[in-house]
Design an enzyme around this catalytic site. Structure first.
Site, PDB file in Angstrom:
ATOM      1  N   LYS A 146      21.495  33.433 -25.642  1.00 57.34           N
ATOM      2  CA  LYS A 146      20.929  34.206 -26.751  1.00 57.34           C
ATOM      3  C   LYS A 146      19.687  34.968 -26.323  1.00 57.34           C
ATOM      4  O   LYS A 146      19.551  36.172 -26.585  1.00 57.34           O
ATOM      5  CB  LYS A 146      20.583  33.270 -27.901  1.00 57.34           C
ATOM      6  CG  LYS A 146      19.666  33.869 -28.975  1.00 57.34           C
ATOM      7  CD  LYS A 146      19.273  32.815 -29.990  1.00 57.34           C
ATOM      8  CE  LYS A 146      18.310  33.348 -31.035  1.00 57.34           C
ATOM      9  NZ  LYS A 146      16.937  33.471 -30.522  1.00 57.34           N
ATOM     10  N   ASN A 147      18.744  34.289 -25.669  1.00 55.50           N
ATOM     11  CA  ASN A 147      17.474  34.928 -25.344  1.00 55.50           C
ATOM     12  C   ASN A 147      17.645  36.063 -24.337  1.00 55.50           C
ATOM     13  O   ASN A 147      16.925  37.065 -24.399  1.00 55.50           O
ATOM     14  CB  ASN A 147      16.484  33.890 -24.819  1.00 55.50           C
ATOM     15  CG  ASN A 147      16.033  32.923 -25.902  1.00 55.50           C
ATOM     16  OD1 ASN A 147      16.139  33.217 -27.082  1.00 55.50           O
ATOM     17  ND2 ASN A 147      15.555  31.762 -25.507  1.00 55.50           N
ATOM     18  N   ARG A 157      13.553  38.447 -35.427  1.00 53.03           N
ATOM     19  CA  ARG A 157      12.640  38.168 -34.317  1.00 53.03           C
ATOM     20  C   ARG A 157      12.969  39.020 -33.095  1.00 53.03           C
ATOM     21  O   ARG A 157      12.078  39.521 -32.416  1.00 53.03           O
ATOM     22  CB  ARG A 157      12.700  36.674 -33.946  1.00 53.03           C
ATOM     23  CG  ARG A 157      11.794  36.283 -32.783  1.00 53.03           C
ATOM     24  CD  ARG A 157      10.329  36.364 -33.156  1.00 53.03           C
ATOM     25  NE  ARG A 157       9.463  36.254 -31.981  1.00 53.03           N
ATOM     26  CZ  ARG A 157       8.147  36.428 -32.027  1.00 53.03           C
ATOM     27  NH1 ARG A 157       7.561  36.710 -33.156  1.00 53.03           N
ATOM     28  NH2 ARG A 157       7.419  36.330 -30.938  1.00 53.03           N
ATOM     29  N   ASP A 207      12.100  32.143 -36.533  1.00 50.03           N
ATOM     30  CA  ASP A 207      11.869  30.735 -36.836  1.00 50.03           C
ATOM     31  C   ASP A 207      10.514  30.508 -37.488  1.00 50.03           C
ATOM     32  O   ASP A 207       9.532  31.184 -37.174  1.00 50.03           O
ATOM     33  CB  ASP A 207      11.926  29.900 -35.554  1.00 50.03           C
ATOM     34  CG  ASP A 207      13.322  29.838 -34.971  1.00 50.03           C
ATOM     35  OD1 ASP A 207      14.277  29.887 -35.755  1.00 50.03           O
ATOM     36  OD2 ASP A 207      13.442  29.753 -33.740  1.00 50.03           O
ATOM     37  N   ASP A 264      12.375  25.130 -25.873  1.00 48.22           N
ATOM     38  CA  ASP A 264      13.534  25.140 -26.768  1.00 48.22           C
ATOM     39  C   ASP A 264      14.358  23.866 -26.694  1.00 48.22           C
ATOM     40  O   ASP A 264      15.221  23.643 -27.551  1.00 48.22           O
ATOM     41  CB  ASP A 264      14.433  26.343 -26.448  1.00 48.22           C
ATOM     42  CG  ASP A 264      13.853  27.648 -26.959  1.00 48.22           C
ATOM     43  OD1 ASP A 264      12.908  27.595 -27.772  1.00 48.22           O
ATOM     44  OD2 ASP A 264      14.318  28.720 -26.543  1.00 48.22           O
ATOM     45  N   MET A 290       3.482  24.851 -27.129  1.00 50.64           N
ATOM     46  CA  MET A 290       3.487  26.263 -27.482  1.00 50.64           C
ATOM     47  C   MET A 290       3.440  26.549 -28.977  1.00 50.64           C
ATOM     48  O   MET A 290       2.793  27.496 -29.413  1.00 50.64           O
ATOM     49  CB  MET A 290       4.717  26.946 -26.869  1.00 50.64           C
ATOM     50  CG  MET A 290       4.656  27.041 -25.357  1.00 50.64           C
ATOM     51  SD  MET A 290       6.037  27.967 -24.671  1.00 50.64           S
ATOM     52  CE  MET A 290       5.787  29.574 -25.403  1.00 50.64           C
TER      53      MET A 290
END
Length: 440
Positions: free
Chosen positions: A22-23, A97, A121, A320, A342
């Site tokens: 996805k990223n 996002r 998110d 993640d 983070m």
């Protein structure tokens, strides 16, 4: 609004293949804006976030052709500037996002772009300073447009390469700056650049498009700007977060599972991080085989102190996967401190796990101590709400191992990152029912 109803306690078996990352996909899709030539992208995960960004590209005037499942051709020869400078564009960016990644390419291509604070998110404050500072270092000017409720970045005379030291190794910030610099005049040097495989993949794609980029895979990247880039073909890597999620599912349900075609060399520290939880997993070619175990014994430090698992910039552990590792630890033998550095709200989902019988002490917004129950006291079924993608998959894993029937609401958050996850897991022996309440 949809929800999952999960009958827990079923062991999994068989094999599963991770979707495309996805990223990486969000970066690659945005990079198609840098050229007027066609770009073909394969192994795209057809998840909610990707579908939304593709829809946004269409609205921006990009011609999109779906060749087959996961393979698309994009051509940004004629952009719809009327839409790109409209309030509707800004509103759409604020809902997605991934929209943050179109800013660099549009600024480089058009010399002007609105930068709305992106959605996504609900995991705490996510700064955009690195993006803006980097683009301004390349010569962009910024004002806040009160009417549009967005920042306006302009570079009417084009961007110019510069040296910059990033305040943080932001993955999306680094990607944005690299994309903008690829069409800037002169040489751009980025120090403290993110070096995740996703950024490496973006750089390799841009090189095939004609960019000159040195230092790929390091935190010092140099880009020689070009007047134009041409088209290319690109294949998305397997999603390392899905790989880790499947490892966690196998462990918490005490199952045997083969995870196929994982691009093992790109997983970095992830396999060893799960081994620290006592999970036996082996590499078989490009597959990972997880063995069923009765007990998972957490490592301890050499001095006997409890295990400490923390996220860090690549090649450290990706944040993640901390939610998945935390829920797995609830049924291991031993104790572990999970340190999420983070995002200040990403651990708040542990309240749901505590209600399920997990022994977790939330020390502060960033740290939680988990005392493993060693499968001697199974988690109890619960009714839950998914606050974000990664917490959502962690709650799904917990429900799959729990005694009884659980319910997870707001599963659109899970769908943003995992394609048809219920169907894929049911094929392995899970019992997950998707209910669309809009039809009830």
């Amino acid at each position: 609004m949809s929800k999952f109803i999960i009958e827990g306690g079923h062991r999994l078996s068989g094999e599963i293949e991770p979707q495309g990352a996805k990223n990486e996909a969000l970066q690659i899709l945005s990079a198609t804006l840098l050229t007027t030539d066609p770009v073909t992208v394969s192994n795209l995960p057809e998840i909610l976030d990707v579908r939304n960004l593709i829809g946004m590209l269409r609205d921006m005037g990009v011609k999109v052709d779906r060749i087959e499942h996961g393979t698309y051709r994009f051509c940004a020869a004629e952009l719809n500037e009327e839409y790109i400078y409209s309030k509707e564009f800004v509103k759409q960016c604020a809902r997605l996002r991934g929209s943050v990644l179109v800013v660099g390419p549009l600024l480089a291509r058009l010399g002007k772009v609105y930068f709305a604070k992106p959605g996504g998110d609900k995991i705490g404050r996510r700064k955009i300073d690195t993006h803006i500072t980097g683009l301004m270092t390349l010569g962009a000017q910024m004002v806040y447009d009160q009417d549009m409720k967005a920042y306006l970045l302009t570079a009417p005379d084009g961007l110019n390469g510069e040296y910059m030291l990033l305040d943080e190794a932001s993955v999306t910030g680094t990607a944005n700056i690299i994309m903008a610099a690829s069409l800037a005049e002169g040489t751009t040097t980025i120090y403290n650049a993110a070096c995740e495989p996703y950024v490496q993949q973006l750089c390799k794609m841009l090189i095939r498009m004609g960019a000159e980029i040195r230092g790929v895979g390091s935190n010092l990247i140099t880009i020689e700007g070009r007047k134009s880039l041409h088209g290319t073909d690109h294949r998305i890597l397997p999603d390392m977060i899905e790989v880790g999620s499947f490892i966690g599912m196998a462990a918490l349900t005490q199952s045997s599972l083969r995870i196929k075609n994982v691009a093992y060399p790109q997983l970095g520290i992830i396999p060893d991080s799960f081994r620290r939880l006592g999970i036996k997993l082996e590499r078989d070619g490009d597959d990972i085989v997880v063995e069923a175990q009765d007990s998972y014994i957490l490592e301890t430090a050499l001095d006997g102190s409890i295990l400490n698992i923390a996220d860090a910039p690549w090649p450290g552990l990706t944040p993640d996967l901390l939610s998945v590792m935390l829920v797995v630890a609830t049924q291991c033998q031993g104790s572990v401190l999970i340190h999420q550095k983070m995002f200040e709200s990403r651990l708040f989902f542990v309240d749901h796990l505590i209600d399920m019988g997990a022994q977790i002490m939330l020390c502060d917004p960033h740290r939680a101590v988990v005392i493993g129950l060693d499968h001697k006291l199974p988690l109890r079924a619960n009714k839950m709400v998914s606050p974000d993608i990664r917490a959502g998959i962690a709650l799904l894993i917990a429900a799959m191992s729990a005694k009884g029937t659980s319910e997870i609401n707001n599963i659109d958050q899970i769908d943003r990152g995992y394609e048809n996850i219920d169907e894929r897991l049911n094929a392995l022996g899970a019992k997950i029912l998707r209910v669309d309440e809009s039809y009830l």
